[in-house]
Each structure stands twice: as C-alpha cells, then as structure tokens.
Design a protein around this motif. Structure first.
Motif, mmCIF file in Angstrom:
data_model
loop_
_atom_site.group_PDB
_atom_site.id
_atom_site.type_symbol
_atom_site.label_atom_id
_atom_site.label_comp_id
_atom_site.label_asym_id
_atom_site.label_seq_id
_atom_site.Cartn_x
_atom_site.Cartn_y
_atom_site.Cartn_z
ATOM 1 N N ARG A 96 -6.830 1.231 -11.098
ATOM 2 C CA ARG A 96 -6.110 -0.017 -10.851
ATOM 3 C C ARG A 96 -6.053 -0.370 -9.355
ATOM 4 N N GLN A 97 -6.268 0.625 -8.484
ATOM 5 C CA GLN A 97 -6.187 0.374 -7.044
ATOM 6 C C GLN A 97 -7.461 0.812 -6.339
ATOM 7 N N LYS A 151 2.677 -5.833 -5.926
ATOM 8 C CA LYS A 151 1.368 -5.367 -6.374
ATOM 9 C C LYS A 151 0.898 -4.277 -5.426
ATOM 10 N N ILE A 152 0.608 -3.106 -5.979
ATOM 11 C CA ILE A 152 0.055 -2.022 -5.174
ATOM 12 C C ILE A 152 -1.433 -2.298 -4.987
ATOM 13 N N SER A 153 -1.807 -2.658 -3.757
ATOM 14 C CA SER A 153 -3.183 -3.074 -3.489
ATOM 15 C C SER A 153 -4.102 -1.917 -3.136
ATOM 16 N N GLY A 154 -3.551 -0.795 -2.707
ATOM 17 C CA GLY A 154 -4.408 0.313 -2.328
ATOM 18 C C GLY A 154 -3.620 1.574 -2.039
ATOM 19 N N GLU A 195 3.667 -0.002 -14.011
ATOM 20 C CA GLU A 195 3.010 -1.028 -13.212
ATOM 21 C C GLU A 195 3.393 -2.443 -13.638
ATOM 22 N N ALA A 214 0.513 7.490 -8.135
ATOM 23 C CA ALA A 214 -0.446 6.625 -8.826
ATOM 24 C C ALA A 214 -0.517 6.969 -10.310
ATOM 25 N N SER A 229 -9.140 -7.604 -1.807
ATOM 26 C CA SER A 229 -9.280 -6.798 -3.021
ATOM 27 C C SER A 229 -10.510 -7.269 -3.783
ATOM 28 N N PHE A 287 0.847 -1.195 0.000
ATOM 29 C CA PHE A 287 0.000 0.000 0.000
ATOM 30 C C PHE A 287 0.881 1.243 0.000
#
Length: 327
Positions: A259-260, A189-192, A182, A175, A325, A160
């Motif tokens: 994407r997030q 993996k950027i989850s949020g 990406e 972002a 997610s 995150f």
C-alpha cells in the motif's frame, strides 16, 4: 574499571550500554546524553517544538517540530518519527534525536512528530509497536479540530512513517498493523515508509555480524542483550519481531506492505547490513515499490554521531518525500 576487549569496548554488554542489572529483572539506565527542552514559541529558533501527551495511561507523548517561517495553509509534509536505541534506550527528547528532528524539519521543510514510546524490559515488545499505532491514530484525530500545528500547517495526505534502527523496525511492524485500520485513517494517508538502518537480528550469525562483532557502536554482545531485554519473555532471536525474514510474509501482509512506497537506507560499515539486505530482498520479492540508499562508508547511527556526514542520506529522504506517489 570494566574489562575491555582489544578494541577498547567493555566485554560486559551492560557496561557498554551503560546499564545496571537489577535483581528483579529491571534495568537502571546510566544517563548517556542529556534531554533537550522544547522551544515552545521561542522566536529565536528557526524550528519550534512542543510536547503533547499521547496516551496518558502509558505515559507516552509526542514532540512536534515546525519550521518557524511556515505559514498557515502551507500544506507541509508530515513525518512521524521513531527514535533508535535497541528498544531499551533513549527518548524522543534525548538531545541527539531532538537535534536530528530539528535538522529534518528545517532541511525537509516538514512538520516532524517524534514519538516517545515505552521502553523494554519494563514494557517488552509489542508495547512499542502499539505505541506507534497510537501515534498514527492520534495524528488522524488532529486533522479536523485538533492540534493547530498539524491542522493549520500540514497536508495529511502526505504523511510518512520514519524510524532509525529500532525505530525503523517499528515502522515495518506498524505497516503490518495498519492493514486493518488503514480505512479508518482518513483524511490521513500514509504515503511512504522510511527505514534508516533497520534493527533486525537472528540466531544464525551473518557474515557482517561476525566480521564486525566488535563494532564501536553496535557490538554483537550488545545487540544480543538488546534483543534479550526487548523480545517477549522466553523468545529467542528468531522471533518474528527480530527476524521477520525467517518466516516470510503472508498474502495479507504483502497486501499491507504494497500500500505504500518504501525507502530503506543502510551503511556499508554497519554490522547489521546483511540483515538489512535480507529484509530488502524480502520486500523486493513481495513486489513492493522500493527505493534503496547505501552510504558505502556509513556506520550505525551515523546521522546522530557524525551529523555532518548525512548530506547524501538527507538528499535521498528529501527526494523520496517530495516525489509524487505512483498511485
């Protein structure tokens, strides 16, 4: 003694921000808070911390925080954190941000990476945004045979980005910049994205800015000075770094933001509240997955000024980090 307004706030924003203006356009910062040392492997601490260079050429580094009782293979969430300070003040090791990251590592049971990025006006924007991307790519490079505190303890698919104030502005700009990179982040993996009281502005004043222009923490003259010192030379507060809501989002930017998941936190006593609401409206209209948390009595930087009042904020962030997610 500096002239004071009726509220006791110095009328000169340089005085309020503890800055000295130098003839060559640079500033001298009068220390407001001490730096906190890293713990290293001190067994007396329930959260361990250490500093690691990020970009030697830019003199940037990260401080990593790990719960002491975490075991190898525990697959903890990873939070990359950007501190506040209007792009011109403080450091990742300033004691209030160090203490905040210790609490987050403990309360969220997560590994925290706090990024010490370059400050303006010595390094005007987008320097801080570039440092944010540097830190994300650095995390990616640690995933296989790099830093043991990351490689051995975190789940790189649960990463995150989080920031407070100016740091939250950095999360948004990062972002947008991750759009092209990406695919190069695997296994990260950027989850949020977690934005706490994001720092935005504009030429036209909002109602909350005018109503609380003498705020004790972020009075209007001081936020104006922060933008004057941090924006590219010659830019005004309608620049996209300060007021992204003015120009809106392109289709490619919308794709990047979708994407997030996004969590935006704001306070009902924050002069920047109206800007944050405009930002959230822009996200909602773009179709991003958005969670909003409001502290009705929350004021700017409450999490470092009165940390005993952040239970609601911390509960919301913990739920966001631990929720699955939608993808």
């Amino acid at each position: 003694m500096a002239d004071q307004s009726a509220t006791g706030i110095p009328t000169d924003p340089y005085d309020q921000l503890k800055l000295i203006r130098n003839p060559d356009g640079t500033i001298t910062r009068i220390p407001q808070v001490p730096d906190a040392p890293a713990t290293g492997d001190a067994l007396s601490s329930d959260v361990l911390s250490k500093d690691i260079p990020l970009n030697v050429a830019n003199n940037t580094f990260v401080r990593i925080y790990r719960p002491r009782d975490a075991t190898k293979g525990s697959n903890l969430p990873l939070i990359v954190y950007f501190h506040g300070g209007g792009f011109i003040l403080f450091s990742a090791i300033s004691v209030q941000f160090h203490d905040l990251c210790v609490r987050m590592a403990r309360d969220f049971n997560a590994v925290i990476i706090s990024v010490d990025y370059r400050l303006a006006p010595e390094h005007r924007l987008p320097a801080a945004y570039e440092d944010a991307i540097d830190s994300i790519m650095w995390v990616k490079n640690q995933a296989s045979n790099g830093e043991p505190w990351l490689r051995d303890y975190v789940d790189f698919s649960k990463c995150f980005l989080m920031g407070s104030s100016a740091g939250a502005n950095m999360v948004y700009q990062a972002a947008l910049r991750l759009e092209e990179s990406e695919s190069d982040l695997k296994p990260v993996k950027i989850s949020g994205m977690i934005l706490n009281q994001p720092f935005f502005g504009g030429v036209q004043r909002t109602e909350s800015e005018l109503r609380k222009m003498d705020d004790q923490i972020v009075p209007l003259p001081s936020t104006d000075l922060m933008w004057e010192l941090s924006l590219p030379s010659g830019a005004d507060r309608n620049h996209e770094y300060c007021n992204p809501m003015l120009k809106g989002l392109s289709e490619s930017e919308i794709r990047a933001l979708k994407r997030q998941r996004w969590l935006v936190c704001y306070g009902g006593e924050d002069p920047l509240m109206d800007r944050q609401k405009e930002f959230m409206k822009m996200l909602e209209e773009s179709g991003v997955e958005l969670v909003v948390h409001c502290e009705e009595k929350g004021f700017h930087a409450m999490e470092v000024i009165e940390p005993d009042k952040v239970k609601g904020l911390f509960d919301c962030i913990r739920d966001f980090v631990n929720s699955p997610s939608s993808e």
